[in-house]
Motif scaffolding. Sequence first.
Motif, short mmCIF file in Angstrom:
data_model
loop_
_atom_site.label_atom_id
_atom_site.label_comp_id
_atom_site.label_asym_id
_atom_site.label_seq_id
_atom_site.Cartn_x
_atom_site.Cartn_y
_atom_site.Cartn_z
N ILE A 47 0.94 -1.21 0.08
CA ILE A 47 0.00 0.16 -0.04
C ILE A 47 0.87 1.40 0.07
N ILE A 48 1.95 1.21 0.85
CA ILE A 48 2.73 2.33 1.03
C ILE A 48 3.50 2.57 -0.48
N ALA A 49 3.74 1.61 -1.15
CA ALA A 49 4.38 1.82 -2.62
C ALA A 49 3.54 2.27 -3.31
N LYS A 50 2.40 1.81 -3.56
CA LYS A 50 1.11 2.00 -4.57
C LYS A 50 0.78 3.39 -4.23
N GLU A 51 0.57 4.03 -3.07
CA GLU A 51 0.05 5.00 -2.60
C GLU A 51 1.17 6.29 -2.59
N GLU A 52 2.31 5.72 -2.69
CA GLU A 52 3.56 6.79 -2.64
C GLU A 52 3.50 7.35 -1.44
N VAL A 53 3.23 6.93 -0.35
CA VAL A 53 3.29 7.41 1.11
C VAL A 53 4.67 7.81 1.63
N THR A 54 4.58 8.92 2.16
CA THR A 54 5.91 9.59 2.77
C THR A 54 5.77 9.69 4.40
N ALA A 55 4.82 9.61 5.09
CA ALA A 55 4.69 9.15 6.52
C ALA A 55 3.54 8.43 7.00
N ILE A 56 3.59 8.12 8.25
CA ILE A 56 2.68 7.24 8.84
C ILE A 56 2.34 7.92 10.01
N VAL A 57 0.83 7.61 10.26
CA VAL A 57 0.24 7.83 11.70
C VAL A 57 -0.57 6.70 12.18
N VAL A 58 -0.28 6.38 13.38
CA VAL A 58 -0.85 5.16 13.95
C VAL A 58 -1.75 5.80 15.24
N GLY A 59 -2.96 5.14 15.28
CA GLY A 59 -3.68 5.60 16.48
C GLY A 59 -3.10 4.79 17.84
N MET A 60 -3.17 5.95 18.72
CA MET A 60 -2.34 5.12 19.86
C MET A 60 -3.75 5.20 21.03
N PRO A 61 -4.09 3.95 21.29
CA PRO A 61 -5.20 3.81 22.42
C PRO A 61 -4.99 3.94 23.81
N TYR A 62 -4.92 5.47 24.06
CA TYR A 62 -4.62 5.80 25.48
C TYR A 62 -5.59 5.47 26.34
N GLY A 67 -3.13 7.52 30.20
CA GLY A 67 -1.94 6.81 30.31
C GLY A 67 -1.79 5.65 29.30
N LYS A 68 -1.22 4.96 29.44
CA LYS A 68 -0.74 3.68 28.27
C LYS A 68 -1.19 2.40 29.09
N GLY A 69 -2.12 1.61 28.49
CA GLY A 69 -2.22 0.39 28.96
C GLY A 69 -1.54 -0.69 28.14
N GLN A 70 -1.96 -2.10 28.41
CA GLN A 70 -1.46 -3.19 27.59
C GLN A 70 -1.61 -2.86 26.13
N LYS A 71 -2.70 -2.51 25.58
CA LYS A 71 -2.89 -2.45 24.12
C LYS A 71 -2.13 -1.15 23.57
N ALA A 72 -1.81 -0.34 24.50
CA ALA A 72 -0.64 0.79 23.75
C ALA A 72 0.74 0.17 23.74
N ARG A 73 0.88 -0.45 24.86
CA ARG A 73 2.28 -1.22 24.63
C ARG A 73 2.28 -2.24 23.30
N GLU A 74 1.22 -2.69 23.05
CA GLU A 74 1.12 -3.57 21.73
C GLU A 74 1.17 -2.70 20.56
N VAL A 75 0.61 -1.59 20.87
CA VAL A 75 0.74 -0.63 19.53
C VAL A 75 2.17 -0.25 19.27
N GLU A 76 2.72 0.37 20.35
CA GLU A 76 4.33 0.75 20.55
C GLU A 76 5.26 -0.34 20.01
N ALA A 77 5.00 -1.68 20.06
CA ALA A 77 5.92 -2.64 19.48
C ALA A 77 5.55 -2.90 18.06
N PHE A 78 4.32 -2.69 17.54
CA PHE A 78 3.78 -2.75 16.29
C PHE A 78 4.48 -1.38 15.35
N ILE A 79 4.49 -0.20 16.02
CA ILE A 79 5.23 0.90 15.56
C ILE A 79 6.69 0.69 15.48
#
Length: 145
Positions: A47-62, A67-79
């Motif tokens: 998708i990044i190549a097809k759409e010529e993406v230059t930056a990414i934003v990921v939703g953070m589940p505060y 604060g940051k719970g378990q889900k936020a830590r999972e998102v941080e690892a994904f990032i």
Amino acid sequence: MTYGRILGIDYGTKRIGVAVSDPTQLIARGVATLPNDRRIMERLAEIIAKEEVTAIVVGMPYSGDGGKGQKAREVEAFIGRLRNSTGLDVATWDESYSSVRAHRVLIDIGMKKKKRQEKARVDTMAARVMLQEYLDHRKESANIG
């Protein structure tokens, strides 16, 4: 003015909603909902190549207290994996209640209840809503400063 498409990601353990901005970074559109499996980085790279993406934003589940719970830590690892895989800048944006807002948009546009209950449709819309909020905030901040 900054140009280049921004990829918006609404991370979920089972599915990932994806949206992308226009090149002027004013309007978000939903792209897809992808299974969150071992091929997710490969699919995102396509998708990044097809759409010529230059930056990414990921939703953070505060959490409710900001604060940051378990889900936020999972998102941080994904990032971390996403940064390593793509080499692109990855920002975060508070995605609290993005699914609720996505449901509201689907109701407002007159989508029938049965279609609104399709989780993939909601995930894509949640990514779009989150990305649009991010784009709007950046635009407002640029106009203030």
